[in-house]
Scaffold this motif. Structure first.
Motif, PDB file in Angstrom:
ATOM      1  N   ALA A  31       0.826  -1.205   0.000  1.00 46.78           N
ATOM      2  CA  ALA A  31       0.000   0.000   0.000  1.00 46.78           C
ATOM      3  C   ALA A  31       0.860   1.255   0.000  1.00 46.78           C
ATOM      4  CB  ALA A  31      -0.934   0.004   1.205  1.00 46.78           C
ATOM      5  N   TRP A  32       1.949   1.249   0.765  1.00 50.94           N
ATOM      6  CA  TRP A  32       2.809   2.438   0.845  1.00 50.94           C
ATOM      7  C   TRP A  32       3.476   2.727  -0.498  1.00 50.94           C
ATOM      8  CZ3 TRP A  32       8.254   3.484   1.055  1.00 50.94           C
ATOM      9  CH2 TRP A  32       8.558   4.769   1.526  1.00 50.94           C
ATOM     10  N   VAL A  33       4.017   1.692  -1.120  1.00 54.21           N
ATOM     11  CA  VAL A  33       4.653   1.882  -2.428  1.00 54.21           C
ATOM     12  C   VAL A  33       3.617   2.297  -3.474  1.00 54.21           C
ATOM     13  CG1 VAL A  33       5.880   0.727  -4.309  1.00 54.21           C
ATOM     14  CG2 VAL A  33       6.548   0.295  -1.944  1.00 54.21           C
ATOM     15  N   SER A  34       2.454   1.653  -3.460  1.00 57.45           N
ATOM     16  CA  SER A  34       1.407   1.959  -4.437  1.00 57.45           C
ATOM     17  C   SER A  34       0.908   3.389  -4.283  1.00 57.45           C
ATOM     18  CB  SER A  34       0.228   0.982  -4.280  1.00 57.45           C
ATOM     19  OG  SER A  34       0.642  -0.345  -4.498  1.00 57.45           O
ATOM     20  N   LEU A  35       0.652   3.807  -3.039  1.00 56.16           N
ATOM     21  CA  LEU A  35       0.191   5.174  -2.807  1.00 56.16           C
ATOM     22  C   LEU A  35       1.247   6.195  -3.214  1.00 56.16           C
ATOM     23  CD1 LEU A  35      -1.666   4.847   0.613  1.00 56.16           C
ATOM     24  CD2 LEU A  35      -2.662   5.584  -1.551  1.00 56.16           C
ATOM     25  N   SER A  36       2.511   5.883  -2.952  1.00 56.42           N
ATOM     26  CA  SER A  36       3.588   6.795  -3.334  1.00 56.42           C
ATOM     27  C   SER A  36       3.653   6.951  -4.848  1.00 56.42           C
ATOM     28  CB  SER A  36       4.931   6.289  -2.797  1.00 56.42           C
ATOM     29  OG  SER A  36       4.931   6.245  -1.386  1.00 56.42           O
ATOM     30  N   LEU A  37       3.527   5.834  -5.567  1.00 53.49           N
ATOM     31  CA  LEU A  37       3.558   5.890  -7.032  1.00 53.49           C
ATOM     32  C   LEU A  37       2.336   6.623  -7.579  1.00 53.49           C
ATOM     33  CD1 LEU A  37       4.808   2.266  -7.814  1.00 53.49           C
ATOM     34  CD2 LEU A  37       6.093   4.389  -8.106  1.00 53.49           C
ATOM     35  N   LEU A  38       1.165   6.353  -7.005  1.00 53.08           N
ATOM     36  CA  LEU A  38      -0.052   7.028  -7.455  1.00 53.08           C
ATOM     37  C   LEU A  38       0.013   8.522  -7.186  1.00 53.08           C
ATOM     38  CD1 LEU A  38      -2.821   4.492  -6.345  1.00 53.08           C
ATOM     39  CD2 LEU A  38      -2.187   5.090  -8.694  1.00 53.08           C
ATOM     40  N   LEU A  39       0.509   8.890  -6.003  1.00 49.23           N
ATOM     41  CA  LEU A  39       0.638  10.309  -5.686  1.00 49.23           C
ATOM     42  C   LEU A  39       1.640  10.982  -6.616  1.00 49.23           C
ATOM     43  CD1 LEU A  39      -0.073  12.692  -3.856  1.00 49.23           C
ATOM     44  CD2 LEU A  39       1.765  11.957  -2.308  1.00 49.23           C
ATOM     45  N   SER A  40       2.744  10.283  -6.901  1.00 45.72           N
ATOM     46  CA  SER A  40       3.741  10.823  -7.822  1.00 45.72           C
ATOM     47  C   SER A  40       3.143  11.054  -9.200  1.00 45.72           C
ATOM     48  CB  SER A  40       4.934   9.865  -7.908  1.00 45.72           C
ATOM     49  OG  SER A  40       5.906  10.350  -8.808  1.00 45.72           O
ATOM     50  N   TYR A  41       2.362  10.077  -9.675  1.00 50.04           N
ATOM     51  CA  TYR A  41       1.720  10.205 -10.992  1.00 50.04           C
ATOM     52  C   TYR A  41       0.712  11.341 -10.990  1.00 50.04           C
ATOM     53  CZ  TYR A  41      -1.028   9.028 -15.121  1.00 50.04           C
ATOM     54  OH  TYR A  41      -1.692   9.096 -16.324  1.00 50.04           O
ATOM     55  N   TYR A  42      -0.084  11.437  -9.914  1.00 50.86           N
ATOM     56  CA  TYR A  42      -1.117  12.468  -9.844  1.00 50.86           C
ATOM     57  C   TYR A  42      -0.496  13.864  -9.815  1.00 50.86           C
ATOM     58  CZ  TYR A  42      -4.798  15.429  -7.968  1.00 50.86           C
ATOM     59  OH  TYR A  42      -5.692  16.451  -7.768  1.00 50.86           O
ATOM     60  N   VAL A  43       0.534  14.036  -8.978  1.00 50.25           N
ATOM     61  CA  VAL A  43       1.180  15.344  -8.857  1.00 50.25           C
ATOM     62  C   VAL A  43       1.834  15.747 -10.176  1.00 50.25           C
ATOM     63  CG1 VAL A  43       3.032  16.605  -7.717  1.00 50.25           C
ATOM     64  CG2 VAL A  43       1.489  15.182  -6.371  1.00 50.25           C
ATOM     65  N   SER A  44       2.439  14.764 -10.855  1.00 52.57           N
ATOM     66  CA  SER A  44       3.140  15.048 -12.111  1.00 52.57           C
ATOM     67  C   SER A  44       2.182  15.407 -13.239  1.00 52.57           C
ATOM     68  CB  SER A  44       3.989  13.844 -12.525  1.00 52.57           C
ATOM     69  OG  SER A  44       4.948  13.534 -11.544  1.00 52.57           O
ATOM     70  N   ASN A  45       0.964  14.839 -13.217  1.00 50.75           N
ATOM     71  CA  ASN A  45       0.061  15.005 -14.355  1.00 50.75           C
ATOM     72  C   ASN A  45      -1.176  15.862 -14.080  1.00 50.75           C
ATOM     73  OD1 ASN A  45       1.098  12.923 -16.558  1.00 50.75           O
ATOM     74  ND2 ASN A  45       1.289  11.916 -14.570  1.00 50.75           N
ATOM     75  N   PHE A  46      -1.623  15.893 -12.841  1.00 44.87           N
ATOM     76  CA  PHE A  46      -2.881  16.602 -12.568  1.00 44.87           C
ATOM     77  C   PHE A  46      -2.765  17.629 -11.443  1.00 44.87           C
ATOM     78  CE2 PHE A  46      -3.915  12.276 -14.031  1.00 44.87           C
ATOM     79  CZ  PHE A  46      -4.581  12.600 -15.204  1.00 44.87           C
ATOM     80  N   GLY A  47      -2.065  17.268 -10.379  1.00 48.81           N
ATOM     81  CA  GLY A  47      -2.028  18.150  -9.212  1.00 48.81           C
ATOM     82  C   GLY A  47      -0.960  19.219  -9.352  1.00 48.81           C
ATOM     83  N   LYS A  48      -1.341  20.379  -9.805  1.00 49.18           N
ATOM     84  CA  LYS A  48      -0.391  21.478 -10.016  1.00 49.18           C
ATOM     85  C   LYS A  48      -0.258  22.298  -8.732  1.00 49.18           C
ATOM     86  CE  LYS A  48      -0.060  20.078 -14.231  1.00 49.18           C
ATOM     87  NZ  LYS A  48       1.125  19.289 -14.637  1.00 49.18           N
ATOM     88  N   TYR A  49       0.367  21.688  -7.731  1.00 45.11           N
ATOM     89  CA  TYR A  49       0.492  22.349  -6.445  1.00 45.11           C
ATOM     90  C   TYR A  49       1.416  23.560  -6.507  1.00 45.11           C
ATOM     91  CZ  TYR A  49      -1.857  18.333  -4.372  1.00 45.11           C
ATOM     92  OH  TYR A  49      -2.783  17.374  -4.054  1.00 45.11           O
ATOM     93  N   ALA A  50       2.403  23.513  -7.390  1.00 46.10           N
ATOM     94  CA  ALA A  50       3.325  24.644  -7.515  1.00 46.10           C
ATOM     95  C   ALA A  50       2.595  25.893  -7.991  1.00 46.10           C
ATOM     96  CB  ALA A  50       4.458  24.290  -8.478  1.00 46.10           C
ATOM     97  N   ILE A  51       1.585  25.708  -8.859  1.00 46.99           N
ATOM     98  CA  ILE A  51       0.814  26.847  -9.362  1.00 46.99           C
ATOM     99  C   ILE A  51      -0.073  27.412  -8.253  1.00 46.99           C
ATOM    100  CG2 ILE A  51      -0.958  27.565 -11.014  1.00 46.99           C
ATOM    101  CD1 ILE A  51       0.102  25.448 -12.917  1.00 46.99           C
ATOM    102  N   THR A  52      -0.678  26.518  -7.476  1.00 45.90           N
ATOM    103  CA  THR A  52      -1.613  26.940  -6.425  1.00 45.90           C
ATOM    104  C   THR A  52      -0.893  27.520  -5.212  1.00 45.90           C
ATOM    105  OG1 THR A  52      -3.115  25.173  -7.114  1.00 45.90           O
ATOM    106  CG2 THR A  52      -3.538  26.204  -4.976  1.00 45.90           C
ATOM    107  N   TYR A  53       0.169  26.842  -4.767  1.00 41.26           N
ATOM    108  CA  TYR A  53       0.825  27.233  -3.514  1.00 41.26           C
ATOM    109  C   TYR A  53       2.185  27.891  -3.717  1.00 41.26           C
ATOM    110  CZ  TYR A  53      -2.706  24.128  -1.517  1.00 41.26           C
ATOM    111  OH  TYR A  53      -3.892  23.539  -1.164  1.00 41.26           O
TER     112      TYR A  53
END
Length: 299
Positions: free
Chosen positions: A227-249
């Motif tokens: 679960a930890w590895v899977s969540l890390s990979l999913l979060l990495s994919y999401y941040v790279s492709n959808f979650g533009k946190y740098a733009i927001t924050y």
């Protein structure tokens, strides 16, 4: 709905889900994850200081190896850790680094101490051990974790050379590199699973004469690792492709991603303990529904 539940309620998997959901709600795992995140954030960088101090005593491993092990994390988190390691190695003397490592070990153990308390809550055990005993256990866990991480990196560096030599002796030298493409991922996962298993085995405050068999903590350890590895990979994919946190924050984007990753990681660690505790409770109850600890059923 009641008829449907009546038909399936005696199935082991349904009983497991029922009891786990009860524990999830009763122990407020979401809140526990948030609380644990606070301590892990405070412990992360002291932990890296101690790890860097250990790595400085070997010529095999350098700071870059730490980042190579975290390649599945979002780039924002890797960037934060890389800047920290570079600043630490370039601006700190060996003497100051050693002092910081000693203080960092004590601080980093606070995160492990919080994990131990969360696992005890999952098992419904009261954490009444003496402060020094609990702190000592936390420090030992922290040291063990540091040594295991170092062993993982040394294994990944020396593995190809030693493995090829061994396979050449038995006449399969050309086949090793193909096998190593899989082993270099399996080795860190195996170490990680061992760390979680020892954590779930030794953390509960069950008394001097009682021990939890290693086989009974493996389900939670396997879940936590995957679960930890899977969540890390999913979060990495999401941040790279959808979650533009740098733009927001803006410049805080990396910190926000780090907090989110730590939060989900904390929930996974606690949930692994809840899984082991649920299975233990099911065994004690003869693999039957326990109405007193049920999310669906009543007496």
């Amino acid at each position: 709905m009641k008829n449907f539940l009546g038909k399936i309620k005696n199935r082991i998997f349904v009983i497991f889900i029922d009891q786990l959901l009860y524990r999830f709600a009763r122990h407020n795992v979401v809140w526990s994850g948030a609380s644990l995140t606070y301590f892990l954030i405070l412990s992360l960088f002291p932990f890296l200081i101690v790890l860097l101090n250990i790595l400085s005593y070997t010529s095999l491993v350098r700071e870059r190896a730490v980042l190579d092990m975290l390649h599945f994390l979002p780039m924002d988190i890797q960037a934060i850790i890389e800047v920290f390691l570079n600043d630490l190695s370039s601006s700190s003397s060996q003497g100051l680094l050693s002092v910081a490592a000693f203080i960092g070990l004590w601080t980093a153990s606070s995160g492990v101490k919080a994990i131990i308390k969360a696992i005890n809550m999952a098992y419904d055990y009261a954490e009444n051990r003496h402060f020094l005993k609990l702190r000592g256990l936390s420090v030992l866990f922290t040291i063990a974790l540091l040594l295991m991480i170092t062993l993982v990196m040394i294994s990944l560096i020396l593995g190809p050379m030693l493995g090829k030599m061994l396979f050449e002796r038995i006449g399969y030298g050309d086949s090793f590199m193909f096998l190593w493409n899989y082993l270099r991922y399996i080795i860190p996962l195996a170490y990680m699973m061992l760390i979680f298993a020892l954590l779930y085995k030794l953390s509960p405050n069950i008394g001097k004469n009682l021990r939890i068999p290693i086989r009974e903590v493996l389900p939670g350890a396997v879940f936590a690792t995957i679960a930890w590895v899977s969540l890390s990979l999913l979060l990495s994919y999401y941040v790279s492709n959808f979650g533009k946190y740098a733009i927001t924050y803006g410049s805080l984007g990396g910190v926000i991603v780090l907090l989110i990753w730590m939060y989900y990681s904390s929930i996974v660690i606690v949930l692994g303990g809840e899984i082991n505790a649920t299975l233990e409770d099911m065994r004690k109850n003869g693999l039957k529904v326990n109405p007193e600890k049920s999310a669906f059923y009543e007496d």
